[in-house]
Design an enzyme around this catalytic site. Structure first.
Site, mmCIF file in Angstrom:
data_model
loop_
_atom_site.group_PDB
_atom_site.id
_atom_site.type_symbol
_atom_site.label_atom_id
_atom_site.label_comp_id
_atom_site.label_asym_id
_atom_site.label_seq_id
_atom_site.Cartn_x
_atom_site.Cartn_y
_atom_site.Cartn_z
ATOM 1 C CG ASP A 39 8.029 82.571 47.845
ATOM 2 O OD1 ASP A 39 6.851 82.157 47.951
ATOM 3 O OD2 ASP A 39 9.036 81.845 47.922
ATOM 4 C CB ALA A 40 8.274 88.719 45.032
ATOM 5 C CG ASP A 43 9.275 87.973 50.697
ATOM 6 O OD1 ASP A 43 8.746 87.262 51.576
ATOM 7 O OD2 ASP A 43 10.175 87.566 49.937
ATOM 8 C CB SER A 88 7.986 58.312 76.231
ATOM 9 O OG SER A 88 8.130 57.351 77.224
ATOM 10 C CG LEU A 89 4.093 56.883 72.295
ATOM 11 C CD1 LEU A 89 4.241 57.072 70.794
ATOM 12 C CD2 LEU A 89 2.626 56.604 72.638
ATOM 13 C CD GLU A 120 -1.850 59.969 65.838
ATOM 14 O OE1 GLU A 120 -0.830 60.531 66.276
ATOM 15 O OE2 GLU A 120 -2.896 59.831 66.499
ATOM 16 N NE ARG A 143 8.464 62.895 76.359
ATOM 17 C CZ ARG A 143 9.387 62.029 76.757
ATOM 18 N NH1 ARG A 143 10.637 62.180 76.355
ATOM 19 N NH2 ARG A 143 9.081 61.041 77.563
ATOM 20 C CE LYS A 328 -0.884 59.159 69.550
ATOM 21 N NZ LYS A 328 -0.824 60.531 69.043
ATOM 22 C CE LYS A 352 11.462 52.516 67.780
ATOM 23 N NZ LYS A 352 11.949 53.905 67.722
ATOM 24 C CB CYS A 461 45.540 50.682 39.920
ATOM 25 S SG CYS A 461 43.985 49.882 39.521
ATOM 26 C CB CYS A 484 42.861 49.293 34.588
ATOM 27 S SG CYS A 484 42.149 49.038 36.198
HETATM 28 S S1 IVH Z 1 1.917 60.540 71.107
HETATM 29 C C1 IVH Z 1 1.362 59.833 75.393
HETATM 30 N N1 IVH Z 1 2.029 60.628 68.497
HETATM 31 O O1 IVH Z 1 7.250 59.792 69.937
HETATM 32 C C2 IVH Z 1 1.664 59.866 73.968
HETATM 33 N N2 IVH Z 1 4.061 60.751 69.704
HETATM 34 O O2 IVH Z 1 7.953 58.040 72.571
HETATM 35 C C3 IVH Z 1 2.737 60.776 73.662
HETATM 36 N N3 IVH Z 1 6.030 61.011 68.312
HETATM 37 O O3 IVH Z 1 7.885 61.968 72.574
HETATM 38 C C4 IVH Z 1 3.173 60.859 72.296
HETATM 39 N N4 IVH Z 1 4.985 61.055 66.374
HETATM 40 O O4 IVH Z 1 8.168 62.828 70.233
HETATM 41 C C5 IVH Z 1 2.718 60.643 69.643
HETATM 42 N N5 IVH Z 1 1.967 60.730 66.182
HETATM 43 C C6 IVH Z 1 2.664 60.754 67.319
HETATM 44 C C7 IVH Z 1 4.051 60.882 67.342
HETATM 45 C C8 IVH Z 1 4.726 60.869 68.558
HETATM 46 C C9 IVH Z 1 6.164 61.118 66.984
HETATM 47 C C10 IVH Z 1 7.154 61.015 69.275
HETATM 48 C C11 IVH Z 1 7.017 62.057 70.350
HETATM 49 C C12 IVH Z 1 7.078 61.340 71.648
HETATM 50 C C13 IVH Z 1 7.650 60.012 71.260
HETATM 51 C C14 IVH Z 1 7.043 58.954 72.124
#
Ligand code: IVH
Length: 722
Positions: A39-40, A43, A88-89, A120, A143, A328, A352, A461, A484
């Site tokens: 690291d030094a 730096d 979102s998902l 993923e 986002r 995906k 989930k 106690c 005890c």
């Molecule tokens: S894809 C249209 N890939 O999960 C697809 N999201 O509810 C958009 N997240 O807001 C997201 N890991 O913050 C994707 N490998 C991943 C992810 C990921 C975490 C989060 C992300 C997103 C939320 C979706």
């Protein structure tokens, strides 16, 4: 580095070279976890670059590694609009629901063909959009609600994981996009989070973050980028958003239509653009972004389930938090065909995992007595399913933790159980004073009607009713060491140990059985054990029982110091016990001694004096001592020792093994005679006691010409002066 200082270089050349070297080492450090230089050195290169740039400000470019932290904190965040909304998902929690997801996809695509998926980890952090213009990072944004986010460019620039400039592509002739948006997740590692919280605990405010996600979010929401620069934030990218090329199509855009066949034919850049998400990952990696190494390309929904299962197993070992697997459709054309619902794409799904944080109520707080007498508050919870198990208790560690949480009995709390770590209350959820917010109105009204009862350390106690005494600033302990029940096993183990009463053969396992069968309630019961009782224990024949009884009889003859040490008085180790025995010469005056009298002994400070006085003030402890003496435990009358002038101030080093005593005992006996015991040999060492196995210390002594004696000589020395 030396090459960067070559005289022939112009400042411009040196700056260019330094930038290139720094970026190279930065990427080794951040993207590959494989630094080549200390690291030094890194730096030093950065410092040299800063110096050159200060002398030639006209040569500073926005992608210079010196530009990661700007100087002035912002006064507010500006809002940015995402040109392509950040969706979102959809979520599923069961295997069946994930299989149904594939059925829906196939139906919509009207196909029976195998579908490939990019699987993923769903990293639990903060979604981020990074915008690059002509290869340079120009903006970072949260986002937000998916349409509008906050500009956090000043903070994202500080993340070493985020390239300020896209790297040159080696395996592709694709030009640099005029605009490229990369999307991913900024997160804090578990280890980094622990360090941040530890550091916070040492500061005045002492405010710590509840979990790594909050820590990451809190950091990105700072106006001053110097805060983010100091915090261990990391990034994984998982998608491109907006993509535009200068010579692509009439409007210069491939974005959104990158997968459309019409444009594919018309546009050669679109031809070069990946057709699969897995290839996008390769491209992102070549541009210099970190991608998650746990991602996988799999065939069909069943393999997605297997992936999720394996990932769930790995979850505790990962240094970052995940809350599921993301599945995906890998083919980008199929993604486009499937399209999206209002907020979520039809081609992706989050599978989930069990939540690692849940809310519940604290019904009661009990106090548990540990084997050494420490009293720990434990919250009894309304049972809650968290981190894959039902949790109904959580340790509160100590009274300080309760104060820090602001916890009362009756409170609603967040319980966290990550991996196989023990469950922990991380926060109290306060009841909202006004209930306009009806999202949680039932819980909120329950919270408001529940009584909040303050948590107090009991005076006595809970296991033996001996007085509870403070131990340092935060801990409390039971003072009933010998009586005890919670401390029984530990007290008996300590009493029987070789350096104490030396009851040979009374080991931990046997003590456990004898206590559990009600045969040992305190240390005095050892002297009333019978052959029949012993033989009823596991793996205990008549011969072993007889041997043990003989060892018990032998132990009755001891020394005052060993007896005092055996009692297990807090902080009275072998050396203090020897000092007490040497000073008072008999037990009776020690039992009567006031804390002031005890303080007269060198090496006994006010805390130890107090522990000794409290121990002997406990009538139950005294009763056990009398029962021990009645059973025949005795020691020779002892004259107060006259400390040897010969050994006073001499420095000893003990090395190797001693046959007749532990090294600690050897040390204690030397100290009782006024000698000092050091850990290493130097010119100041008076004498080295070397047993078998002595190594470098012995060599050092011989090298320095220090006197070396063996155990036999050591014993003669001790006997002569004791
Ligand atoms: S894809 C249209 N890939 O999960 C697809 N999201 O509810 C958009 N997240 O807001 C997201 N890991 O913050 C994707 N490998 C991943 C992810 C990921 C975490 C989060 C992300 C997103 C939320 C979706």
């Amino acid at each position: 580095m030396a090459s960067s200082k070559q005289a022939a270089q112009t400042p411009e050349q040196e700056i260019a070279q330094l930038k290139q070297q720094i970026n190279y080492h930065n990427s080794l450090y951040h993207q590959h976890d494989a630094p080549e230089i200390p690291d030094a050195d890194f730096d030093a290169m950065l410092a040299r670059l800063e110096k050159l740039e200060a002398a030639h400000p006209e040569l500073i470019t926005p992608d210079s590694p010196t530009q990661r932290v700007g100087d002035a904190p912002l006064t507010s965040f500006s809002q940015i609009r995402h040109e392509i909304p950040m969706m979102s998902l959809g979520k599923v929690f069961t295997e069946k629901d994930l299989l149904d997801f594939e059925t829906r996809i196939k139906k919509r695509l009207d196909t029976d063909a195998t579908i490939y998926y990019s699987c993923e980890p769903k990293v639990d952090g903060i979604a981020v959009s990074l915008l690059y213009e002509n290869g340079l990072l120009v903006r970072g944004a949260t986002r937000g609600d998916g349409v509008t986010g906050e500009d956090i460019t000043h903070n994202v620039r500080t993340l070493g994981d985020i390239p300020l400039r896209l790297s040159e592509l080696k395996n592709s002739s694709m030009p640099t996009p005029t605009r490229l948006e990369v999307r991913g997740e900024i997160y804090m590692t578990r280890s980094g989070f622990a360090q941040v919280n530890e550091a916070a605990a040492g500061t005045d405010g002492g405010k710590s973050f509840v979990n790594p996600r909050n820590a990451a979010a809190g950091t990105l929401r700072q106006l001053d980028p110097r805060v983010a620069a100091k915090r261990p934030l990391r990034l994984f990218v998982y998608a491109t958003g907006l993509v535009e090329f200068a010579d692509a199509g009439s409007d210069g855009s491939v974005n959104g239509s990158v997968n459309s066949k019409a444009e594919n034919d018309a546009n050669n850049i679109v031809d070069k653009w990946p057709k699969e998400l897995s290839e996008i990952f390769t491209l992102l990696q070549e541009w210099g972004f970190p991608v998650n190494p746990e991602r996988a390309l799999v065939k069909g929904a069943n393999e997605c389930l297997q992936y999720a299962e394996t990932l769930l197993q790995k979850r505790p070992a990962l240094d970052y938090e995940i809350d599921g697997a993301v599945v995906k459709v890998n083919n980008l054309a199929l993604q486009a065909d499937l399209g999206s619902n209002a907020r979520t794409p039809r081609w992706a799904m989050a599978y989930k995992f069990p939540a690692e944080e849940m809310s519940t109520f604290v019904n009661e707080v009990d106090f548990q007595v540990g084997r050494t007498g420490t009293i720990t508050p434990v919250a009894r919870l309304e049972p809650v399913f968290v981190g894959g198990v039902t949790v109904s208790n959580a340790t509160l560690h100590n009274m300080d933790e309760i104060a820090r949480l602001g916890l009362c009995i009756g409170d609603r709390v967040i319980v966290r159980r990550a991996g196989d770590v023990i469950p922990k209350i991380v926060a109290v959820i306060p009841a909202k004073p006004d209930s306009d917010d009806d999202t949680d109105s039932d819980l909120n009204s329950e919270l408001k009607t529940r009584q909040r009862i303050p948590i107090e350390m009991p005076e006595f106690c809970p296991a033996c009713h001996s007085p509870v005494e403070p131990d340092g600033d935060v801990l409390f302990r039971c003072s009933g060491g010998l009586v005890c029940p919670a401390q029984r096993k530990e007290a008996i183990r300590h009493f029987s140990a070789r350096a104490a009463m030396d009851v040979d053969g009374l080991g931990e396992k046997l003590i456990e059985q004898l206590v559990d069968n009600g045969m040992l309630k305190d240390v005095a019961d050892i002297y009333h054990l019978t052959a029949e009782q012993l033989q009823s224990m596991e793996r205990m024949g008549s011969k072993s029982a007889e041997n043990l009884l003989q060892a018990i009889r032998n132990s009755k003859q001891t020394s005052l110091s060993k007896f005092l040490f055996a009692l297990g008085i807090r902080e009275v180790g072998e050396a203090t016990a020897l000092a007490l025995a040497a000073h008072f010469g008999a037990l009776e005056p020690i039992l009567q001694a006031t804390a002031e009298q005890l303080l007269e002994i060198e090496d006994i400070g006010p805390i130890v004096a107090e522990h000794i006085a409290v121990f002997f003030a406990n009538a139950d402890n005294i009763a056990v001592i009398h029962r021990l003496q009645d059973a025949g435990v005795h020691w020779p009358e002892h004259q107060p020792a006259v400390q040897s002038d010969v050994l006073q101030g001499k420095i000893f080093v003990l090395t190797g093994t001693l046959e007749s005593m532990s090294r600690d005992e050897g040390k204690a006996r030397l100290q009782a005679l006024g000698a000092k015991v050091a850990g290493s040999v130097s010119k100041k060492t008076s004498c080295v006691v070397a047993g078998p196995g002595a190594g470098s210390k012995l060599e050092k002594a011989e090298e320095l010409g220090v006197t070396v004696i063996d155990e036999a000589e050591f014993l003669r020395l001790l006997n002569e002066f004791s």
